[in-house]
Design an enzyme around this catalytic site. Sequence first.
Site, mmCIF file in Angstrom:
data_model
loop_
_atom_site.group_PDB
_atom_site.id
_atom_site.type_symbol
_atom_site.label_atom_id
_atom_site.label_comp_id
_atom_site.label_asym_id
_atom_site.label_seq_id
_atom_site.Cartn_x
_atom_site.Cartn_y
_atom_site.Cartn_z
ATOM 1 N N LYS A 128 64.127 -0.880 75.707
ATOM 2 C CA LYS A 128 63.694 -1.939 76.618
ATOM 3 C C LYS A 128 63.268 -3.122 75.756
ATOM 4 O O LYS A 128 62.172 -3.160 75.226
ATOM 5 C CB LYS A 128 62.531 -1.451 77.493
ATOM 6 C CG LYS A 128 62.429 -2.146 78.869
ATOM 7 C CD LYS A 128 62.115 -3.648 78.796
ATOM 8 C CE LYS A 128 60.686 -3.886 78.405
ATOM 9 N NZ LYS A 128 60.365 -5.365 78.415
ATOM 10 N N CYS A 186 52.471 -9.638 63.422
ATOM 11 C CA CYS A 186 51.245 -8.878 63.669
ATOM 12 C C CYS A 186 50.465 -8.562 62.404
ATOM 13 O O CYS A 186 49.251 -8.418 62.440
ATOM 14 C CB CYS A 186 51.562 -7.595 64.430
ATOM 15 S SG CYS A 186 52.811 -6.557 63.645
ATOM 16 N N GLY A 216 49.578 -1.205 74.680
ATOM 17 C CA GLY A 216 49.719 0.064 73.979
ATOM 18 C C GLY A 216 48.852 1.148 74.596
ATOM 19 O O GLY A 216 49.261 2.316 74.694
ATOM 20 N N GLU A 244 43.278 -11.639 67.726
ATOM 21 C CA GLU A 244 44.639 -11.983 67.312
ATOM 22 C C GLU A 244 45.154 -13.158 68.143
ATOM 23 O O GLU A 244 45.267 -13.058 69.362
ATOM 24 C CB GLU A 244 45.568 -10.783 67.480
ATOM 25 C CG GLU A 244 46.957 -11.015 66.933
ATOM 26 C CD GLU A 244 47.836 -9.777 67.019
ATOM 27 O OE1 GLU A 244 48.651 -9.575 66.109
ATOM 28 O OE2 GLU A 244 47.703 -9.011 67.999
ATOM 29 N N GLY A 266 53.755 -3.668 70.235
ATOM 30 C CA GLY A 266 53.227 -4.773 71.030
ATOM 31 C C GLY A 266 51.717 -4.848 70.913
ATOM 32 O O GLY A 266 51.124 -4.454 69.903
ATOM 33 N N GLU A 279 46.418 -3.854 74.130
ATOM 34 C CA GLU A 279 46.142 -3.707 75.560
ATOM 35 C C GLU A 279 47.267 -2.935 76.254
ATOM 36 O O GLU A 279 47.024 -1.974 76.998
ATOM 37 C CB GLU A 279 45.962 -5.080 76.206
ATOM 38 C CG GLU A 279 44.736 -5.852 75.748
ATOM 39 C CD GLU A 279 44.895 -6.481 74.370
ATOM 40 O OE1 GLU A 279 43.867 -6.801 73.735
ATOM 41 O OE2 GLU A 279 46.049 -6.629 73.908
ATOM 42 N N GLU A 299 52.835 0.936 67.539
ATOM 43 C CA GLU A 299 52.702 -0.079 66.494
ATOM 44 C C GLU A 299 52.129 -1.325 67.160
ATOM 45 O O GLU A 299 52.831 -2.026 67.890
ATOM 46 C CB GLU A 299 54.067 -0.371 65.857
ATOM 47 C CG GLU A 299 54.714 0.819 65.168
ATOM 48 C CD GLU A 299 53.970 1.250 63.932
ATOM 49 O OE1 GLU A 299 53.405 0.379 63.232
ATOM 50 O OE2 GLU A 299 53.919 2.462 63.664
#
Length: 467
Positions: free
Chosen positions: A162, A271, A220, A370, A215, A218, A237
């Site tokens: 996806k 990231c 995750g 972040e 991603g 939140e 990750e």
Amino acid sequence: MPAKAGGIFETIDPGNGRSLARIAAETTDVEDAVQAAHEAFHHSGWATMPSNDRAVILHRLADLVDQHTAILAQLESLDVGKPIALTVAFDVPNCAQTLRYYADLSVHSSPRQAIAVSGCEAYTARVPYGVCAFIIPWNFPLLLLGWGVSPALAASNAVVIKPAEDTPLSALYFAHLSELAGLPAGVINVIPGGGHTAGAALAAHLGIRRMSFTGSPEVGREVAVSCGRKLVPAKLELGGKGAALVFPDIDVEDAAGKLSSAITLNSGQVCCTATRWIIHEDIYDRFVQAARARLSETRIGYGLDPVTQMGPVVSAKQKRRVLSYLKSGEETGAEVVLRGGAEQITGHDGFFVSPSLLAGDPGNSCAREEIFGPVAYLMRFRNEKDGIDLVNRSSYGLANSVWSGDLERARRVAESMVAGNSWINAHNVFKHGIPYGGCNESGLGGGVLGPETFFDYLRPRSIVRPI
């Protein structure tokens, strides 16, 4: 192929805000994709063919990725907004290299491992999970697709991918190349769509046996909860707030230049990049001067322009996010060292943001959270202990770096920083064979790029015979 119920969404060129493509998408198609992967795993011969034959096909796919670099690089530049020079030199070749690395590893790895116990002949036999699902982010769509699916495919699983709604084009083209390479139908499946629709449906599907999500923390957590309900192992990750700890015995201009390049790489949408710069007080002013000069020279422009060094952020939503952080950070006391912000590029009405440097209290939101844009936050430190304490205040744990001419100290500090990755006199170093992963809010369930990742996609099974 068109979505079963006729659903459509548009992907936007972040360099000019115009529509790039209309993509078929329906949550109901997740069922068909998982079923196709299930059928391919059990009946196509992919899971049972000799590892060398499977590796040949993956090498053929890697060759096709290389041969279609011009197309894939253009798709990635248009979809993400990143400079074409970056996609040609890094994103596309890295995907091909990852395919080859895991294909070769699979040939030289034994699925059996003897266990030394008394009274029994025993060994572990590793077998593929079956259908593995991947939710890929928008910042490095093709590269992270390669990092994700290559070990799963080499371990003889079937995959459902996806891609991010903002950046689905390279994943779709990758699926086309997989057909040309000779992968059996259904081994690779791509389901475009939104995270809360197609992504959520994929994570919740009872037919998947292994989950990988890259991603935000939140989302995750939501994926982990969904997988936990089914007792499906999940590899997460997640984000980061990397620190660079810079000691005074370093080449100041060199370090400032390299860290400036780190926050402009992919417009700061990385990231693991260093967005907290913790600078020794003896060199702080020199470092700031050098970084400000370097960032002010950054050539910001449209991704397909060959002279562009930094393109737009990926979307209007992401631009608003970055600008909101800059505004709130300053309002809550951050010093503006270099005022960046919304940028106008002649002829391109896109989502451009120029680099920014803030400084001040480590409790400021711009120092803790972040931002995912070309923004760094500077802090001073006096001694090694104070510097390490500032690094380890973060709730994240993905990647940090230490900069020092004293290698003994650099190694000591690198081992003291809380993260999955510690780099010395560099930042953003990715090598096949070196595990890359995070801890704390930056992830769990195993990393990527290392040999361990290949075995993550093989389920251990104990075989025992009493003697």
